[in-house]
Write a protein that holds these residues in place. Sequence first.
Motif, PDB file in Angstrom:
ATOM      1  N   THR A  42     -14.647  24.203  -6.259  1.00 14.75           N
ATOM      2  CA  THR A  42     -14.559  25.613  -5.880  1.00 14.75           C
ATOM      3  C   THR A  42     -13.955  25.730  -4.486  1.00 14.75           C
ATOM      4  O   THR A  42     -14.534  25.248  -3.511  1.00 14.75           O
ATOM      5  CB  THR A  42     -15.944  26.264  -5.877  1.00 14.75           C
ATOM      6  OG1 THR A  42     -16.536  26.132  -7.167  1.00 14.75           O
ATOM      7  CG2 THR A  42     -15.831  27.738  -5.504  1.00 14.75           C
ATOM      8  N   PRO A  43     -12.753  26.316  -4.363  1.00  7.93           N
ATOM      9  CA  PRO A  43     -12.115  26.414  -3.047  1.00  7.93           C
ATOM     10  C   PRO A  43     -12.857  27.384  -2.125  1.00  7.93           C
ATOM     11  O   PRO A  43     -13.308  28.443  -2.535  1.00  7.93           O
ATOM     12  CB  PRO A  43     -10.716  26.930  -3.370  1.00  7.93           C
ATOM     13  CG  PRO A  43     -10.661  27.201  -4.825  1.00  7.93           C
ATOM     14  CD  PRO A  43     -11.970  26.863  -5.429  1.00  7.93           C
ATOM     15  N   LEU A  44     -12.980  26.986  -0.859  1.00  8.67           N
ATOM     16  CA  LEU A  44     -13.555  27.832   0.172  1.00  8.67           C
ATOM     17  C   LEU A  44     -12.533  27.960   1.292  1.00  8.67           C
ATOM     18  O   LEU A  44     -11.798  27.009   1.582  1.00  8.67           O
ATOM     19  CB  LEU A  44     -14.848  27.226   0.719  1.00  8.67           C
ATOM     20  CG  LEU A  44     -15.980  26.996  -0.286  1.00  8.67           C
ATOM     21  CD1 LEU A  44     -17.128  26.270   0.391  1.00  8.67           C
ATOM     22  CD2 LEU A  44     -16.459  28.324  -0.853  1.00  8.67           C
ATOM     23  N   LEU A  83     -17.501  22.852  10.207  1.00  9.33           N
ATOM     24  CA  LEU A  83     -17.913  23.660   9.061  1.00  9.33           C
ATOM     25  C   LEU A  83     -18.969  22.906   8.266  1.00  9.33           C
ATOM     26  O   LEU A  83     -18.904  21.684   8.141  1.00  9.33           O
ATOM     27  CB  LEU A  83     -16.716  23.961   8.150  1.00  9.33           C
ATOM     28  CG  LEU A  83     -15.620  24.871   8.709  1.00  9.33           C
ATOM     29  CD1 LEU A  83     -14.471  24.966   7.722  1.00  9.33           C
ATOM     30  CD2 LEU A  83     -16.188  26.254   8.999  1.00  9.33           C
ATOM     31  N   GLN A  84     -19.936  23.622   7.752  1.00  8.64           N
ATOM     32  CA  GLN A  84     -20.980  23.011   6.942  1.00  8.64           C
ATOM     33  C   GLN A  84     -20.817  23.409   5.482  1.00  8.64           C
ATOM     34  O   GLN A  84     -20.524  24.572   5.176  1.00  8.64           O
ATOM     35  CB  GLN A  84     -22.366  23.426   7.429  1.00  8.64           C
ATOM     36  CG  GLN A  84     -22.727  22.855   8.789  1.00  8.64           C
ATOM     37  CD  GLN A  84     -24.155  23.164   9.177  1.00  8.64           C
ATOM     38  OE1 GLN A  84     -24.792  24.033   8.597  1.00  8.64           O
ATOM     39  NE2 GLN A  84     -24.659  22.445  10.169  1.00  8.64           N
ATOM     40  N   LEU A  85     -20.983  22.441   4.604  1.00  8.91           N
ATOM     41  CA  LEU A  85     -20.897  22.682   3.169  1.00  8.91           C
ATOM     42  C   LEU A  85     -22.207  22.229   2.528  1.00  8.91           C
ATOM     43  O   LEU A  85     -22.534  21.038   2.548  1.00  8.91           O
ATOM     44  CB  LEU A  85     -19.719  21.922   2.560  1.00  8.91           C
ATOM     45  CG  LEU A  85     -19.572  22.005   1.035  1.00  8.91           C
ATOM     46  CD1 LEU A  85     -19.298  23.453   0.615  1.00  8.91           C
ATOM     47  CD2 LEU A  85     -18.448  21.087   0.557  1.00  8.91           C
ATOM     48  N   THR A 116     -14.144  13.991  -4.758  1.00 12.11           N
ATOM     49  CA  THR A 116     -13.195  14.055  -3.651  1.00 12.11           C
ATOM     50  C   THR A 116     -13.274  15.422  -2.980  1.00 12.11           C
ATOM     51  O   THR A 116     -13.158  16.463  -3.642  1.00 12.11           O
ATOM     52  CB  THR A 116     -11.762  13.807  -4.140  1.00 12.11           C
ATOM     53  OG1 THR A 116     -11.675  12.497  -4.713  1.00 12.11           O
ATOM     54  CG2 THR A 116     -10.773  13.909  -2.988  1.00 12.11           C
ATOM     55  N   PHE A 117     -13.495  15.411  -1.668  1.00 16.58           N
ATOM     56  CA  PHE A 117     -13.522  16.629  -0.869  1.00 16.58           C
ATOM     57  C   PHE A 117     -12.207  16.698  -0.084  1.00 16.58           C
ATOM     58  O   PHE A 117     -11.835  15.733   0.601  1.00 16.58           O
ATOM     59  CB  PHE A 117     -14.719  16.617   0.087  1.00 16.58           C
ATOM     60  CG  PHE A 117     -16.046  16.607  -0.629  1.00 16.58           C
ATOM     61  CD1 PHE A 117     -16.705  17.795  -0.878  1.00 16.58           C
ATOM     62  CD2 PHE A 117     -16.623  15.421  -1.046  1.00 16.58           C
ATOM     63  CE1 PHE A 117     -17.929  17.804  -1.540  1.00 16.58           C
ATOM     64  CE2 PHE A 117     -17.839  15.411  -1.708  1.00 16.58           C
ATOM     65  CZ  PHE A 117     -18.497  16.609  -1.953  1.00 16.58           C
TER      66      PHE A 117
END
Length: 292
Positions: free
Chosen positions: A1-3, A14-16, A30-31
């Motif tokens: 899901t693109p952010l 940035l926190q995911l 893969t991120f």
Amino acid sequence: TPLSSGLSIGYNSLQLAICSGCLTGGLSYTFQLSAKYSTKSSSTSTALASLTIAINSPPYGGTITITPQSGRALNDLFTFETTYWTDDPSNLPLSYSFSTFLLNSDLATVLRPISLVSLVTSYLSPGLQSRGYATYCVATAYDTLGANANVTTKATVFPPFSLSSIVSATSNLLSSAFANSDSAAVTQVLSAAVNSLNRVDCTVSIPCATLNRDVCSATAFTCGSCLPGFVGAEGDANSVCVAIRSVVGVGASCKTNASCVSNLCSRGRCADVDKDCPNSCSGKGVCLYKDN
């Protein structure tokens, strides 16, 4: 899901957050981060960076054996052994724990906490009469990263012959455990003794399944709580439990008892009922009711 997010020039963080259990063990993910100037800039170039993470999977393929497969509480010694577990070599060695339960795995008794030893010898508590004296035995394997899996089997454990045999066996076994400074054996013997003493007569006139209740376990001659998806008198009782979706609450209009959560339809309205005292006070008292 693109952010996406707009950031200022310089160092940014940035926190995911990823929900627990959302990533499948054994797979790689893969991120990817892509960065480009905002639309106000004349540059349309995009920079990319990626990181691939392998998700650890738990051990698999294990088995558990019990010897003997049937015996008597506080009399026969049972040996559990778990074997044939497989895991990534980088996550070895494996550790193991052993536990038992009679009805609910959430209330398991630990026989041996996590250790590198893949077997344990123990005296066991008697199984429930309503379940054919089955005691369920669980072996759990852990890798070095904490991922774990378990296997379950069962043994038939009959209750001791008499109260005097419980007292005698408990005394002798505890003396031996203390002499050997074996704290695990002390816990095992006490657990088996307490459960033997607290055992109740689970002879019931109606199969508990027909009442949508769990089997008898804690209250003599009485079925357990309502099965998941059913409601009725709380706790152990011999009254029927009804499906949640098919009933209405106290005070609602009704035509039959089965349409009420209380299982009582009186004058077209669901009425409340007094809760039964467990086993009618075992014939040693009078059941009193209090309206809260």
